[in-house]
Scaffold this motif. Structure first.
Motif, PDB file in Angstrom:
ATOM      1  N   ALA A   5      55.253  91.809  11.006  1.00  0.00           N
ATOM      2  CA  ALA A   5      55.943  90.595  10.587  1.00  0.00           C
ATOM      3  C   ALA A   5      54.922  89.527  10.220  1.00  0.00           C
ATOM      4  CB  ALA A   5      56.838  90.096  11.711  1.00  0.00           C
ATOM      5  N   PRO A   6      55.191  88.788   9.163  1.00  0.00           N
ATOM      6  CA  PRO A   6      54.266  87.726   8.790  1.00  0.00           C
ATOM      7  C   PRO A   6      54.278  86.616   9.824  1.00  0.00           C
ATOM      8  CG  PRO A   6      56.234  87.644   7.432  1.00  0.00           C
ATOM      9  CD  PRO A   6      56.336  88.880   8.284  1.00  0.00           C
ATOM     10  N   SER A   7      53.180  85.887   9.889  1.00  0.00           N
ATOM     11  CA  SER A   7      53.112  84.750  10.796  1.00  0.00           C
ATOM     12  C   SER A   7      54.057  83.667  10.300  1.00  0.00           C
ATOM     13  CB  SER A   7      51.684  84.198  10.841  1.00  0.00           C
ATOM     14  OG  SER A   7      50.827  85.154  11.377  1.00  0.00           O
ATOM     15  N   PRO A   8      54.548  82.853  11.221  1.00  0.00           N
ATOM     16  CA  PRO A   8      55.399  81.748  10.798  1.00  0.00           C
ATOM     17  C   PRO A   8      54.616  80.813   9.875  1.00  0.00           C
ATOM     18  CG  PRO A   8      55.360  81.963  13.196  1.00  0.00           C
ATOM     19  CD  PRO A   8      54.369  82.924  12.643  1.00  0.00           C
ATOM     20  N   PRO A   9      55.305  80.022   9.075  1.00  0.00           N
ATOM     21  CA  PRO A   9      54.602  79.109   8.191  1.00  0.00           C
ATOM     22  C   PRO A   9      53.685  78.184   8.981  1.00  0.00           C
ATOM     23  CG  PRO A   9      56.997  78.885   7.957  1.00  0.00           C
ATOM     24  CD  PRO A   9      56.732  79.914   9.007  1.00  0.00           C
ATOM     25  N   SER A  10      52.573  77.821   8.391  1.00  0.00           N
ATOM     26  CA  SER A  10      51.626  76.942   9.071  1.00  0.00           C
ATOM     27  C   SER A  10      52.268  75.590   9.344  1.00  0.00           C
ATOM     28  CB  SER A  10      50.374  76.747   8.225  1.00  0.00           C
ATOM     29  OG  SER A  10      49.692  77.958   8.095  1.00  0.00           O
ATOM     30  N   PRO A  11      52.151  75.135  10.575  1.00  0.00           N
ATOM     31  CA  PRO A  11      52.700  73.821  10.902  1.00  0.00           C
ATOM     32  C   PRO A  11      51.809  72.716  10.310  1.00  0.00           C
ATOM     33  CG  PRO A  11      51.641  74.790  12.812  1.00  0.00           C
ATOM     34  CD  PRO A  11      51.595  75.816  11.719  1.00  0.00           C
ATOM     35  N   THR A  12      52.331  71.527  10.302  1.00  0.00           N
ATOM     36  CA  THR A  12      51.538  70.393   9.839  1.00  0.00           C
ATOM     37  C   THR A  12      50.770  69.822  11.025  1.00  0.00           C
ATOM     38  OG1 THR A  12      53.428  68.960  10.183  1.00  0.00           O
ATOM     39  CG2 THR A  12      53.128  69.822   7.971  1.00  0.00           C
ATOM     40  N   PRO A  13      49.609  69.223  10.756  1.00  0.00           N
ATOM     41  CA  PRO A  13      48.823  68.682  11.875  1.00  0.00           C
ATOM     42  C   PRO A  13      49.505  67.455  12.483  1.00  0.00           C
ATOM     43  CG  PRO A  13      47.807  68.114   9.784  1.00  0.00           C
ATOM     44  CD  PRO A  13      48.959  69.032   9.475  1.00  0.00           C
ATOM     45  N   ASP A  14      49.193  67.225  13.739  1.00  0.00           N
ATOM     46  CA  ASP A  14      49.726  66.031  14.387  1.00  0.00           C
ATOM     47  C   ASP A  14      48.867  64.828  13.984  1.00  0.00           C
ATOM     48  OD1 ASP A  14      47.402  66.105  15.919  1.00  0.00           O
ATOM     49  OD2 ASP A  14      48.416  66.664  17.782  1.00  0.00           O
ATOM     50  N   HIS A  73      46.490  63.479  15.344  1.00  0.00           N
ATOM     51  CA  HIS A  73      45.070  63.624  15.671  1.00  0.00           C
ATOM     52  C   HIS A  73      44.409  64.727  14.843  1.00  0.00           C
ATOM     53  CE1 HIS A  73      45.846  60.946  19.010  1.00  0.00           C
ATOM     54  NE2 HIS A  73      46.820  61.745  19.420  1.00  0.00           N
ATOM     55  N   GLY A  74      45.163  65.305  13.912  1.00  0.00           N
ATOM     56  CA  GLY A  74      44.614  66.373  13.078  1.00  0.00           C
ATOM     57  C   GLY A  74      44.613  67.732  13.744  1.00  0.00           C
ATOM     58  N   LEU A  75      45.389  67.888  14.816  1.00  0.00           N
ATOM     59  CA  LEU A  75      45.452  69.157  15.529  1.00  0.00           C
ATOM     60  C   LEU A  75      46.714  69.923  15.137  1.00  0.00           C
ATOM     61  CD1 LEU A  75      44.373  67.990  19.098  1.00  0.00           C
ATOM     62  CD2 LEU A  75      42.965  69.152  17.378  1.00  0.00           C
ATOM     63  N   TYR A  76      46.574  71.210  15.068  1.00  0.00           N
ATOM     64  CA  TYR A  76      47.702  72.096  14.773  1.00  0.00           C
ATOM     65  C   TYR A  76      48.120  72.787  16.065  1.00  0.00           C
ATOM     66  CZ  TYR A  76      46.327  71.687   9.871  1.00  0.00           C
ATOM     67  OH  TYR A  76      46.028  71.205   8.625  1.00  0.00           O
ATOM     68  N   GLY A  77      49.398  72.839  16.307  1.00  0.00           N
ATOM     69  CA  GLY A  77      49.898  73.588  17.457  1.00  0.00           C
ATOM     70  C   GLY A  77      50.037  75.049  17.055  1.00  0.00           C
ATOM     71  N   CYS A  78      49.460  75.920  17.853  1.00  0.00           N
ATOM     72  CA  CYS A  78      49.570  77.352  17.576  1.00  0.00           C
ATOM     73  C   CYS A  78      51.023  77.772  17.772  1.00  0.00           C
ATOM     74  CB  CYS A  78      48.666  78.149  18.502  1.00  0.00           C
ATOM     75  SG  CYS A  78      48.832  79.944  18.305  1.00  0.00           S
ATOM     76  N   PRO A  79      51.614  78.489  16.795  1.00  0.00           N
ATOM     77  CA  PRO A  79      53.009  78.916  16.943  1.00  0.00           C
ATOM     78  C   PRO A  79      53.185  80.053  17.948  1.00  0.00           C
ATOM     79  CG  PRO A  79      52.111  79.727  14.885  1.00  0.00           C
ATOM     80  CD  PRO A  79      51.066  78.846  15.491  1.00  0.00           C
ATOM     81  N   HIS A  80      52.071  80.580  18.479  1.00  0.00           N
ATOM     82  CA  HIS A  80      52.151  81.722  19.389  1.00  0.00           C
ATOM     83  C   HIS A  80      51.770  81.385  20.825  1.00  0.00           C
ATOM     84  CE1 HIS A  80      52.661  84.143  15.802  1.00  0.00           C
ATOM     85  NE2 HIS A  80      51.613  83.526  15.298  1.00  0.00           N
ATOM     86  N   CYS A  81      51.031  80.300  21.012  1.00  0.00           N
ATOM     87  CA  CYS A  81      50.626  79.912  22.358  1.00  0.00           C
ATOM     88  C   CYS A  81      50.700  78.392  22.462  1.00  0.00           C
ATOM     89  CB  CYS A  81      49.216  80.428  22.672  1.00  0.00           C
ATOM     90  SG  CYS A  81      47.891  79.638  21.722  1.00  0.00           S
ATOM     91  N   ASP A 133      43.804  78.864  11.293  1.00  0.00           N
ATOM     92  CA  ASP A 133      43.489  80.211  10.806  1.00  0.00           C
ATOM     93  C   ASP A 133      42.432  80.884  11.672  1.00  0.00           C
ATOM     94  OD1 ASP A 133      45.344  80.123   8.726  1.00  0.00           O
ATOM     95  OD2 ASP A 133      43.905  79.169   7.370  1.00  0.00           O
ATOM     96  N   ALA A 134      41.385  80.148  12.018  1.00  0.00           N
ATOM     97  CA  ALA A 134      40.330  80.710  12.872  1.00  0.00           C
ATOM     98  C   ALA A 134      40.886  81.017  14.259  1.00  0.00           C
ATOM     99  CB  ALA A 134      39.157  79.740  12.969  1.00  0.00           C
ATOM    100  N   HIS A 135      41.738  80.130  14.766  1.00  0.00           N
ATOM    101  CA  HIS A 135      42.327  80.358  16.090  1.00  0.00           C
ATOM    102  C   HIS A 135      43.184  81.617  16.111  1.00  0.00           C
ATOM    103  CE1 HIS A 135      44.403  79.715  19.866  1.00  0.00           C
ATOM    104  NE2 HIS A 135      45.563  79.817  19.210  1.00  0.00           N
TER     105      HIS A 135
END
Length: 88
Positions: free
Chosen positions: A2-11, A13-21, A29-31
């Motif tokens: 299954a494809p990964s969920p769409p990339s979320p937008t940063p908060d 502070h410029g941080l992205y919440g991982c959709p898996h953890c 992407d690196a995470h």
């Protein structure tokens, strides 16, 4: 898989919440390459797909066996843990 969920937008502070953890990261992407939760979800999906393929192969094999037995007036009788070939 299954494809990964769409990339979320940063908060803010410029941080992205991982959709898996629960991690918040600057480079999603690196995470995702090292995210254990993402890896476990991918492995679970792969196992599910393999199990489904094996089930389909088992059903096809059983149908083939039953067709051959029917030609000779026999049927397949499965009683756990024993398999018997009996008159039809």
């Amino acid at each position: 898989m299954a494809p990964s969920p769409p990339s979320p937008t940063p908060d803010q502070h410029g941080l992205y919440g991982c959709p898996h953890c629960t991690d918040a990261v600057t480079d999603l992407d690196a995470h995702l390459e090292t995210c254990q939760a993402h890896r476990e979800q991918q492995l679970a999906e792969a196992r599910r797909l393999l199990a489904e393929e094996q089930r389909q192969q088992d059903e096809a094999c059983r149908a083939e066996i039953e067709a051959v037995l029917a030609k000779y007036g026999r049927k397949l009788v499965v009683t756990q843990p024993q398999i018997t070939i009996a008159p039809a």
